[in-house]
Design a protein around this motif. Structure first.
Motif, PDB file in Angstrom:
ATOM      1  N   ASN A 282       5.742   3.032   3.530  1.00 43.00           N
ATOM      2  CA  ASN A 282       5.865   1.957   2.543  1.00 43.00           C
ATOM      3  C   ASN A 282       6.522   2.463   1.266  1.00 43.00           C
ATOM      4  O   ASN A 282       7.346   1.782   0.662  1.00 43.00           O
TER       5      ASN A 282
ATOM      6  N   LYS B  30       0.636   4.835   2.010  1.00 38.82           N
ATOM      7  CA  LYS B  30       1.309   5.055   3.295  1.00 38.82           C
ATOM      8  C   LYS B  30       2.761   5.458   3.003  1.00 38.82           C
ATOM      9  O   LYS B  30       3.505   4.717   2.376  1.00 38.82           O
ATOM     10  N   TRP B  31       3.147   6.626   3.485  1.00 36.66           N
ATOM     11  CA  TRP B  31       4.433   7.195   3.108  1.00 36.66           C
ATOM     12  C   TRP B  31       5.609   6.321   3.478  1.00 36.66           C
ATOM     13  O   TRP B  31       6.598   6.260   2.763  1.00 36.66           O
TER      14      TRP B  31
ATOM     15  N   ASP C   2       0.846  -1.199   0.000  1.00 36.82           N
ATOM     16  CA  ASP C   2       0.000   0.000   0.000  1.00 36.82           C
ATOM     17  C   ASP C   2       0.879   1.246   0.000  1.00 36.82           C
ATOM     18  O   ASP C   2       1.349   1.706   1.047  1.00 36.82           O
TER      19      ASP C   2
END
Length: 538
Positions: A409, A406-407, A403
């Protein structure tokens, strides 16, 4: 004539001034003459090669259109032969000696004495770029049925001097319509063109060439003399160098085209912001990546299945592995594995589609690697990037970090991708030609291979953390430039657009002052000798 030189500084204003002075109907002629002069300045001996490729592709396009209009079918064999004829000069100049070296090694291994003669021909600058552009044009004519009938306009398209020797690889729909109806100079195009030229010169002189002379060239010339930690700094420096060097050429090419009212396609899109290997190749050398997709990957079957060409290319790769290993046992094992996979694929159609798609990806990347040079280093570099794309396709199905909204990730993906891409460049840089003295020489295949192996050994097994402080103190200036280069690269795109527009909208006196100061600083800080753009060798 090289972009940041006095020769080009006199050539460019003369061409641009003449282009806008003559009547519109003669502007195409100005481009043709300028392109002939530009390429001829590199070597008059290879000017007939450029003209010959243009004549052949233009003639093939007209022939294909005439056949299709008359309702006569063009057989696949005839069309394949036509495309192959365009590749003959590239094969002779770039790949003949390499193929001969491998054939001779294979024959010698088998105990025979046949020898393929060596040509030792100097590689014409830009031959891969204008050959691929010509091939794309001919394929597009067959697909869309419309050829350019005026040779002068077509030659201006093939030999357009701003992007002739290092791209971007331009499609017919991107440039031919602009040549057919010469554009008026839109508001802000001159300012934006000057901005892009200055930006490209800064990238080349202040970052790329500084990295090359300060650490990259010395370490890759003799990796055994350096610690692993020094080589890691050099590897990151090279990753920065090659981006700023190649994107600099593209920026200058786009800027020069803008001065003449033309818009060339974007060739880079902040590639080190990519969070996976597939995304990286959508951002890096976009014109080549899209060419490989449209004219190689899809014709091979893409994600629909395999083709005869897929089988031929796969056989080529198996031969490569055998030549590198020299093991008949490994050759037998690979052939057995391929045969077993085909059998399973026939029994399970879903598996068949999956593995054929991934084989097509791998083959595309392998041949994309070979496009860069006649060396096994480039083939292996392409293979590693292909593996990176295929592995990510499998991993993302089970990854708990997929995902990217989400920064954390996304940052994790960027870090992994950047380090993987940097690691693969061990083989790319070891196979590259890096100076004017080397540019007219062929690849030393064994030397390149062993240099990459030495580099890998030092990187992995001679790191020596205890010398970190010493390395930082010796290379602090290099490390600062690396940090600055990455800070510039990761500036948000909207900021880059903002300050580009601020420059374009400022008064002409401010623009001239900025250019004067920038040029002065560049030539004060720049490396002592101007080196060729890295992609001139391809």
């Amino acid at each position: 004539m090289l972009f940041p030189t006095l020769d080009y500084l006199f050539f460019l204003p003369l061409v641009v001034g003449l282009y806008w002075t003559v009547p519109r109907k003669f502007r195409g002629m100005v481009i043709v003459i300028a392109s002939l002069l530009f390429y001829g300045s590199w070597s008059l001996a290879y000017l007939p090669l450029l003209v010959g490729i243009a004549v052949m592709s233009w003639g093939l396009g007209c022939w294909i259109e005439d056949r299709q209009k008359s309702g006569k079918e063009i057989s696949q064999m005839a069309f394949t032969g036509a495309i192959f004829s365009l590749f003959i000069p590239l094969i002779l100049f770039k790949y003949w000696d390499w193929l001969g070296w491998n054939i001779n090694a294979l024959v010698e291994y088998a105990g025979a004495e046949t020898t393929v003669p060596k040509l030792d021909w100097v590689l014409p600058v830009g031959i891969s770029f204008f050959t691929f552009q010509a091939v794309a044009y001919v394929v597009d004519v067959k697909r869309k049925g419309k050829a350019e009938r005026k040779f002068g306009r077509f030659f201006a398209f093939i030999a357009f001097f701003p992007q002739l020797v290092a791209g971007p690889i331009v499609r017919r729909n991107e440039l031919l319509p602009q040549l057919k109806y010469p554009p008026y100079l839109a508001s802000g195009m001159i300012s934006e063109g000057i901005y892009r030229i200055m930006k490209g010169m800064g990238k080349k002189l202040l970052i790329a060439d500084v990295m090359r002379s300060a650490i990259v060239d010395p370490t890759f010339a003799d990796p055994e003399m350096y610690l692993g930690i020094e080589l890691w700094v050099a590897l990151y420096a090279y990753t920065l160098q090659i981006y700023y060097d190649f994107s600099a050429y593209t920026d200058i090419a786009i800027g020069i085209a803008l001065l003449m009212g033309f818009k060339l396609p974007k060739n880079f899109n902040s590639p080190y912001k990519a969070d996976n290997c597939g995304n990286f190749w959508k951002r890096w050398h976009i014109s080549l990546s899209s060419w490989l997709k449209d004219y190689l990957y899809i014709p091979m079957g893409g994600n629909r299945g395999g083709s005869l060409f897929s089988s031929i290319a796969l056989g080529f790769i198996i031969l490569f592995v055998f030549l590198i290993s020299g093991s008949f046992s490994l050759l037998f094992a690979i052939i057995s594995f391929v045969f077993l996979t085909r059998v399973i694929g026939e029994l399970i159609p879903k598996f068949n589609g999956w593995y054929l798609t991934n084989i097509n990806i791998m083959l595309t990347m392998l041949l994309g690697g070979l496009w860069h040079g006649a060396s096994w280093n480039f083939v292996l570099w392409g293979a590693l990037n292909g593996i990176g794309i295929v592995v990510y396709k499998l991993w993302r199905k089970i990854s708990p970090w997929e995902d990217k909204t989400k920064w954390w990730n996304r940052i994790w993906g960027i870090i992994l991708t950047f380090n993987f891409v940097s690691f693969t460049r061990i083989w790319f840089r070891s196979g590259s030609i890096n100076s004017w003295e080397e540019i007219d020489k062929g690849h030393n295949i064994l030397s390149e291979w062993f240099t990459a192996n030495e580099m890998l050994n030092q990187l992995l097994f001679d790191f020596r953390w205890s010398f970190l402080g010493d390395v930082v103190s010796v290379y602090y200036n290099v490390i600062l430039v690396i940090i600055l280069g990455f800070m510039i690269h990761f500036v948000p795109e909207k900021w880059k657009i903002w300050y580009r527009q601020k420059f374009a909208n400022s008064h002409v006196s401010i623009q001239l002052l900025v250019c004067f100061v920038a040029v002065f600083i560049m030539y004060q800080i720049a490396a002592t000798s101007l080196q060729p753009f890295i992609y001139f060798q391809f």
